[in-house]
Motif scaffolding. Sequence first.
Motif, PDB file in Angstrom:
ATOM      1  N   MET A 159      29.571  45.327  16.426  1.00  0.00           N
ATOM      2  CA  MET A 159      28.613  46.294  15.901  1.00  0.00           C
ATOM      3  C   MET A 159      29.041  47.724  16.168  1.00  0.00           C
ATOM      4  O   MET A 159      28.693  48.642  15.417  1.00  0.00           O
ATOM      5  CB  MET A 159      27.230  46.042  16.504  1.00  0.00           C
ATOM      6  CG  MET A 159      26.537  44.807  15.952  1.00  0.00           C
ATOM      7  SD  MET A 159      24.861  44.583  16.593  1.00  0.00           S
ATOM      8  CE  MET A 159      24.019  45.998  15.885  1.00  0.00           C
ATOM      9  N   ASP A 160      29.822  47.948  17.245  1.00  0.00           N
ATOM     10  CA  ASP A 160      30.263  49.305  17.562  1.00  0.00           C
ATOM     11  C   ASP A 160      31.545  49.699  16.827  1.00  0.00           C
ATOM     12  O   ASP A 160      32.091  50.772  17.044  1.00  0.00           O
ATOM     13  CB  ASP A 160      30.457  49.465  19.080  1.00  0.00           C
ATOM     14  CG  ASP A 160      31.533  48.526  19.637  1.00  0.00           C
ATOM     15  OD1 ASP A 160      32.191  47.805  18.845  1.00  0.00           O
ATOM     16  OD2 ASP A 160      31.715  48.500  20.868  1.00  0.00           O
TER      17      ASP A 160
ATOM     18  N   THR B 275      21.321  49.731  11.947  1.00  0.00           N
ATOM     19  CA  THR B 275      22.117  48.509  12.014  1.00  0.00           C
ATOM     20  C   THR B 275      21.435  47.459  12.887  1.00  0.00           C
ATOM     21  O   THR B 275      21.380  46.278  12.531  1.00  0.00           O
ATOM     22  CB  THR B 275      23.515  48.822  12.577  1.00  0.00           C
ATOM     23  OG1 THR B 275      24.160  49.768  11.732  1.00  0.00           O
ATOM     24  CG2 THR B 275      24.366  47.561  12.660  1.00  0.00           C
ATOM     25  N   HIS B 276      20.910  47.900  14.025  1.00  0.00           N
ATOM     26  CA  HIS B 276      20.272  46.961  14.949  1.00  0.00           C
ATOM     27  C   HIS B 276      19.029  46.338  14.318  1.00  0.00           C
ATOM     28  O   HIS B 276      18.797  45.127  14.429  1.00  0.00           O
ATOM     29  CB  HIS B 276      19.907  47.674  16.249  1.00  0.00           C
ATOM     30  CG  HIS B 276      19.257  46.774  17.257  1.00  0.00           C
ATOM     31  ND1 HIS B 276      17.876  46.629  17.355  1.00  0.00           N
ATOM     32  CD2 HIS B 276      19.788  45.939  18.189  1.00  0.00           C
ATOM     33  CE1 HIS B 276      17.594  45.764  18.303  1.00  0.00           C
ATOM     34  NE2 HIS B 276      18.735  45.332  18.830  1.00  0.00           N
TER      35      HIS B 276
ATOM     36  N   ALA C 224      33.800  43.021   7.990  1.00  0.00           N
ATOM     37  CA  ALA C 224      32.612  43.015   8.849  1.00  0.00           C
ATOM     38  C   ALA C 224      32.691  41.916   9.892  1.00  0.00           C
ATOM     39  O   ALA C 224      32.307  42.110  11.049  1.00  0.00           O
ATOM     40  CB  ALA C 224      31.355  42.842   7.988  1.00  0.00           C
ATOM     41  N   LEU C 225      33.192  40.749   9.498  1.00  0.00           N
ATOM     42  CA  LEU C 225      33.311  39.643  10.444  1.00  0.00           C
ATOM     43  C   LEU C 225      34.354  39.912  11.519  1.00  0.00           C
ATOM     44  O   LEU C 225      34.337  39.284  12.571  1.00  0.00           O
ATOM     45  CB  LEU C 225      33.666  38.349   9.701  1.00  0.00           C
ATOM     46  CG  LEU C 225      32.600  37.794   8.759  1.00  0.00           C
ATOM     47  CD1 LEU C 225      33.112  36.534   8.082  1.00  0.00           C
ATOM     48  CD2 LEU C 225      31.311  37.490   9.506  1.00  0.00           C
TER      49      LEU C 225
END
Length: 465
Positions: A191-192, A122-123, A186-187
């Motif tokens: 990220m976690d 993801t990063h 997603a918005l």
Amino acid sequence: MLTYEVNIWSIRQRAGRAKPYQLRWVVGPQEHSKSFRLKTQAEGRQLELMAALRAREPFDTITGLPDSELRALNSPTWYAHARDYVEMKWPTVSAKHRASIAESLATVTPTLVKDERGAPTTHTLRTALYAWAFRLVKDEDDKWQRRIDLEEPPEHIARALDWITRKSLQVTDLDTPVVLRSALRALSLKMDGTPAAPNTVNRKIPVLSNALRYAVELDRLTTNPLTKIDWTAPEVDDEIDFRYVPGPRLARQIIDAAAEQGPRSRHLRAFFGCLYYAAARPAEAASLLHANCTLPDEGWGEIILAKSTARIGSAWTDTGESYDSRGLKRRARNATRSVPIPPAFVQMLREHIEEFGIAPDGRLFRAARGGHILTKEYGEIWTAARALALPEPQLRTPLAETAYSARKAGISLWIASGVAPAEVARRAGHSIAVLHRFYNMILNDHQDEDNARIGHALTEADETP
């Protein structure tokens, strides 16, 4: 060419063929056909064409396809469209907005994929999209170009961009509610996987919406599919909690305490004073020029706020510098805002100029080692000054938590002093609507006084012969 002149014929069987069942239809003057191995397949395709006809879809004379199928056939991927959108927006928006666009698209694009087989971390994917795919740089001719077209990315970034190129859905797929909902979800998350702050979500949603509107503009979508989704952005409570806005005495104590933090902080006393006495935003105060100050020996003075300078990062600015200088917030580029300042602040500025002088470009406020004032620098000094001014119980509350609290305190003081809301809004650089949304509580506290004034005026009118 698109036309509504469509005639779908019955299915015919041709013996001895590998695909004996042939469907024929005419679009305008052009005849089209397709053969199938099974009759049910031909019948299914016939029903699809008839459904498009009933839905009043025009058909393409060259391919014979309904308009929706033609769009899907020619549709670019979402990833390609997002890059087109960035390229269109980049030259006309601020550095801060550029970074926000890249961040928003880097958040949503990884979810709009066919599958996740072979996906990078993801990063890595976020970095590849944010710093490479959705970023423009200037070429030798000073023209904006996509970074990935001018620079060779690291191998892991190149692999990530290759993966998203192959896996990205087509733009027309976003017309499907379940697909679009994945983007909205997603918005709404960090990220976690934890919920993102409402303000963050509400900042990113317009980017997605505008990118979809651009797809409509380019005829890649017929309508913005967001209008078909029953989804509401998280509510934001804009009204300020005045329990934690410092009053005049506490605001002055924190500002004075800032000067007691040593050589690294003394120059910030007048900077914080600008936030309080003139209700300037930090980025506006950082741009204040000596030439825009009227500082008489006695009485009230005036400052003219003309620019806003914020540190965004050299990757997003026109000049390649880390600071972006723009017009005042939500104002025309050359608009200014004059703010009367009380004698106490006039004297503070005069003392500041006498001790620290002015920058070569005329700015009043500089960092301890010169250059622009850093958010980190004045944030640390404010925190230290707050610790000196507040007793221990209050330190554990949000009271005067950030330097921006000084601006809120200044605006609150004006309202509490009876200054007309329209004038408060003008001095603060707000619209009346925004002023009421943020400061509604303290404005309402004056209703009794306002009602008394109105009642007094009505009584005088009744008593006047």
